[in-house]
Design a protein around this motif. Structure first.
Motif, PDB file in Angstrom:
ATOM      1  N   GLU A  89       0.815  -1.208   0.000  1.00 12.41           N
ATOM      2  CA  GLU A  89       0.000   0.000   0.000  1.00 12.41           C
ATOM      3  C   GLU A  89       0.847   1.255   0.000  1.00 12.41           C
ATOM      4  OE1 GLU A  89      -1.665   0.624   4.210  1.00 12.41           O
ATOM      5  OE2 GLU A  89      -1.262  -1.522   4.079  1.00 12.41           O
TER       6      GLU A  89
ATOM      7  N   GLU B 222       0.244   6.868   2.084  1.00 14.16           N
ATOM      8  CA  GLU B 222      -0.867   6.026   1.627  1.00 14.16           C
ATOM      9  C   GLU B 222      -0.965   6.134   0.115  1.00 14.16           C
ATOM     10  OE1 GLU B 222      -3.290   3.151   2.885  1.00 14.16           O
ATOM     11  OE2 GLU B 222      -2.511   4.576   4.341  1.00 14.16           O
TER      12      GLU B 222
ATOM     13  N   LEU C 152      -7.721  -1.937   2.108  1.00  9.20           N
ATOM     14  CA  LEU C 152      -7.165  -0.654   1.688  1.00  9.20           C
ATOM     15  C   LEU C 152      -8.250   0.328   1.264  1.00  9.20           C
ATOM     16  CD1 LEU C 152      -4.050  -1.833  -0.371  1.00  9.20           C
ATOM     17  CD2 LEU C 152      -4.289  -1.462   2.089  1.00  9.20           C
TER      18      LEU C 152
END
Length: 416
Positions: free
Chosen positions: A103, A128, A182
């Motif tokens: 991620e 992120e 996610l």
């Protein structure tokens, strides 16, 4: 229709010819995989290990040498006879690429046919990432590898992707990533990586680490194993009868979202009490922070500080570490009862950090949460590949596709 026989031999029908051809292709695949796994072997060893006659082994090795996939590598002395010729994969005949996609970035590695790493590239690092940023980083990493390895790039077998979620094939034959934790929508794999003329294959990252350990690491030669991948999330590969379990749609092994405490901590998947909510990196460090601890970062160094503080006698840190060890033991102990593994292998950066100094405690915790009989039947190991396990396993996907196809040359995707 009948195929004309050789003199003195009965005619073979087309189905029989097809069966003979399929068997020969299967045997070639078995021999090629054996050579790659062994790195160096002999024709006699190939015959013995692959269950072939000496003549069949010699003929198949000759086929693979002609195809440019294996080579003779000198000889070793024998007991009173002629020197024995060594056989190994022809490393420079092809390359394969594997990507560890997380991620927060992508790590892309290139290997030769003997699975020696040739080059690597990393892109990303944002707090992120989105699918779009991951795709852009992957493209940039591949371009960098292609430019630095322009001479070898035409021999590329394909690209394997280790992804953070479930990977399924839809009715149209497209690979789709489902990364619920996610918060991503379903993502077509081609939107992350689409290289014209190059085969792209994808699978869950934990299964990729399991593949690397099964081929070359601490699960090699093992029929039943659990291979845990601990990072910001938690994943698992289940090896059963020497194969990685996939389930009906490839979701087998989503251990990180197995509930170990009803109504427990909120997990990123939206459920409560998941394994990941207790032994993922963010969960561990959040628990330490909640005790009033102050530390920098959210990665390798911060986790090391926690373990060091616990070892120095910091009661708050020790309590967090005790909880992590017990939760990990409970989560794996239930699977010991369920699957009866010969080995448990723990990898991923969190797993490796824990295994550095807590391996004995983890082994005891797993046994404590298992029935006595299966608890005494497994051994615990750290992952052999360290942080490279996912990329290495992903690079094996195109290699497995080559082996599954006709290794004499049919079905190669690039550089054929």
């Amino acid at each position: 229709m009948i195929v004309e026989p050789a003199a003195g031999r009965p005619a073979l029908s087309l189905p029989e010819v097809s069966t003979v051809t399929t068997l020969r292709q299967r045997n070639r695949a078995v021999v090629l995989k054996h050579v790659i796994l062994a790195q160096e072997t002999t024709r006699a060893a190939i015959a013995r290990e692959c269950g072939l006659s000496a003549a069949s082994a010699a003929n198949l090795v000759a086929d693979l040498i002609t195809a440019g996939l294996v080579e003779e590598r000198g000889s070793v002395s024998s007991r009173g006879g002629r020197p024995i010729t060594l056989i190994g994969p022809r490393a420079d005949s092809a390359v394969t690429v594997g990507a560890d996609i997380g991620e927060r970035g992508v790590a892309v590695e290139m290997f030769d046919l003997a699975m020696n790493r040739v080059d690597r590239e990393f892109h990303g690092g944002a707090a992120e990432e989105s699918p779009e940023r991951i795709g852009a980083g992957l493209h940039a990493a591949l371009e960098a590898l292609r430019e630095r390895n322009a001479r070898r790039w035409p021999t590329l077998l394909g690209i394997g992707l280790g992804l953070p979620g479930l990977v399924e094939v839809d009715p149209d034959g497209r690979q789709i990533l489902y990364a619920q934790s996610l918060g991503w929508p379903p993502v077509p794999v081609t939107s992350l990586c689409d290289v014209p003329g190059v085969m792209v294959l994808a699978e869950n990252g934990a299964k990729m680490q399991s593949r690397a350990e099964l081929w070359f690491g601490n699960a090699r030669g093992c029929d039943h194993a659990l291979v845990a991948l601990l990072g910001r999330g938690a994943g698992l590969g289940v090896v059963s009868d020497g194969r990685i379990a996939r389930g009906s749609r490839s979701s087998a092994g989503e251990w990180g979202h197995m509930v170990i405490q009803r109504g427990g901590r909120v997990c990123r998947c939206g459920n409560r009490g998941c394994v990941q909510a207790y032994i993922g990196a963010d969960a561990i460090l959040s628990a330490w922070r909640e005790t009033g601890a102050r530390f920098e970062g959210t990665g390798w160094r911060a986790l090391g500080e926690l373990i060091a503080a616990a070892q120095r006698g910091d009661r708050a840190a020790a309590g967090v570490v005790d909880d992590v060890v017990d939760c990990l033991g409970a989560a794996l102990g239930g699977l010991v009862n369920l699957t009866g593994p010969e080995r448990i292998i723990i990898g991923g950066w969190v797993g490796l950090r824990l295994m550095e100094s807590l391996g004995d405690r983890i082994r005891a915790a797993i046994a404590r949460h298992s029935l006595a009989r299966p608890a005494g039947q497994f051994t615990l190991h750290g992952a052999a590949f360290g942080g490279d396990g996912v990329a290495t396993g992903a690079a094996l996907l195109p290699l497995e596709a080559l082996i599954a196809a006709d290794p004499a040359g049919h079905g190669r995707t690039a550089g054929s």
